[in-house]
Design an enzyme around this catalytic site. Structure first.
Site, PDB file in Angstrom:
ATOM      1  N   TYR A 158       1.128  -1.403   0.068  1.00  0.00           N
ATOM      2  CA  TYR A 158      -0.186   0.347   0.043  1.00  0.00           C
ATOM      3  C   TYR A 158       1.072   0.749   0.093  1.00  0.00           C
ATOM      4  O   TYR A 158       0.426   1.990   0.120  1.00  0.00           O
ATOM      5  CB  TYR A 158      -1.068  -0.154   1.446  1.00  0.00           C
ATOM      6  CG  TYR A 158      -2.341   0.446   1.066  1.00  0.00           C
ATOM      7  CD1 TYR A 158      -3.415   0.402  -0.109  1.00  0.00           C
ATOM      8  CD2 TYR A 158      -2.632   1.267   2.110  1.00  0.00           C
ATOM      9  CE1 TYR A 158      -4.345   1.721  -0.528  1.00  0.00           C
ATOM     10  CE2 TYR A 158      -4.040   2.967   2.207  1.00  0.00           C
ATOM     11  CZ  TYR A 158      -4.556   2.303   1.274  1.00  0.00           C
ATOM     12  OH  TYR A 158      -5.766   3.493   0.710  1.00  0.00           O
ATOM     13  N   LYS A 165      -4.047   8.636   3.269  1.00  0.00           N
ATOM     14  CA  LYS A 165      -5.355   7.875   3.509  1.00  0.00           C
ATOM     15  C   LYS A 165      -5.451   8.368   5.101  1.00  0.00           C
ATOM     16  O   LYS A 165      -5.830   8.872   6.066  1.00  0.00           O
ATOM     17  CB  LYS A 165      -5.464   6.881   3.682  1.00  0.00           C
ATOM     18  CG  LYS A 165      -5.588   6.193   2.348  1.00  0.00           C
ATOM     19  CD  LYS A 165      -6.618   6.392   1.570  1.00  0.00           C
ATOM     20  CE  LYS A 165      -7.602   6.505   0.392  1.00  0.00           C
ATOM     21  NZ  LYS A 165      -8.555   7.042   0.174  1.00  0.00           N
TER      22      LYS A 165
END
Length: 257
Positions: A158, A165
């Protein structure tokens, strides 16, 4: 008796539909099913053929381009809403972007330019939207954005999107505090792992889906419809007690160590 999730007479803006399989499309369908009138954005002319059928199915009143990287386009969206509607009630922000070369390398090797662009498109754009939306939410409203478990825990591959995020989730908390006196709520939906166009940029994502399925209590992956039902709840009066929250729509994946 009215249904618990009732958006009849309400209007909402959905930003981030790429095609019918997008999380934003699942949310938009749930909003519409609950009775809302919708405005839909599409990224550019290349994306329009994939978004227009979704907009048509939703009977969207407004379909307008929006690339937050192009100066003035985001402002034009809200100007159109003000001109045609005068006000609206809820917003879903479901956009994220990072240059492929920065997403597919380790965090220590991503470029400053790539990190800044990912932060601008994926996080700061939500703050910009909140600022533009607030004057049009004349009777209060709901701001929603979409995050992922990788904001809170390290998820393999990720990479830079994890810190981005995490910043988005923190921004939601501050927006909730800033806008509380206007009766505007802000919440994050932390969606489970779903095979979308955006997810295709994450390395070895199919393997990750298998791992998520194994670790989820019911061993079932969530779909865009599941996330949509949570979004409709948060946009409605039924969700009025929630603000500044990260609401997980992941089948309980985040609860398992």
């Amino acid at each position: 008796m009215s249904p618990i999730v009732d958006l009849a007479g309400r209007r909402g803006l959905v930003v981030g539909i790429a095609n019918e399989h997008s999380i934003a499309a699942g949310c938009a369908a749930a909003f519409r099913q609950a009775g809302a009138e919708l405005a839909i954005t599409y990224l550019n002319e290349k994306a329009l053929p994939f978004v227009q059928p979704v907009a048509d199915a939703l009977k969207a009143s407004i379909v307008v381009p929006c690339d937050v990287r192009i100066q003035g386009q985001l402002e034009a969206v809200f100007a159109r809403i003000e001109r045609e509607w005068g006000r609206f009630d809820f917003l879903l922000h479901s956009i994220a972007f990072a240059p492929r070369e920065d997403l597919q390398t380790s965090i220590v090797n991503c470029s400053a330019e790539g990190f800044a662009l990912a932060m601008d498109v994926s996080c700061h754009s939500f703050i910009r939207m909140a600022k533009l939306a607030a004057p049009l939410m004349k009777d209060g409203g709901a701001l929603l954005t979409v995050s992922f478990y990788g904001a809170d825990r390290v998820v393999e591959n990720y990479n830079l999107m994890g810190p981005v995020k995490a910043a988005l989730e923190s921004s939601v908390r501050y927006l909730a505090a800033d806008l509380a006196d206007r009766r505007i709520r802000a919440n994050t939906i932390s969606a489970g792992a779903i095979r979308t166009r955006a997810a295709s940029g994450i390395g070895r994502f199919d393997e990750f889906l298998d791992k998520v399925r194994e670790r989820t209590p019911a061993q079932r992956l969530v779909g865009i419809e599941d996330v949509g039902r949570v979004a409709a709840f948060l946009a409605s009066e039924a969700g009025s007690a929630l603000t500044g929250s990260v609401v997980y729509a992941d089948g309980g994946f985040h609860t398992i160590a």
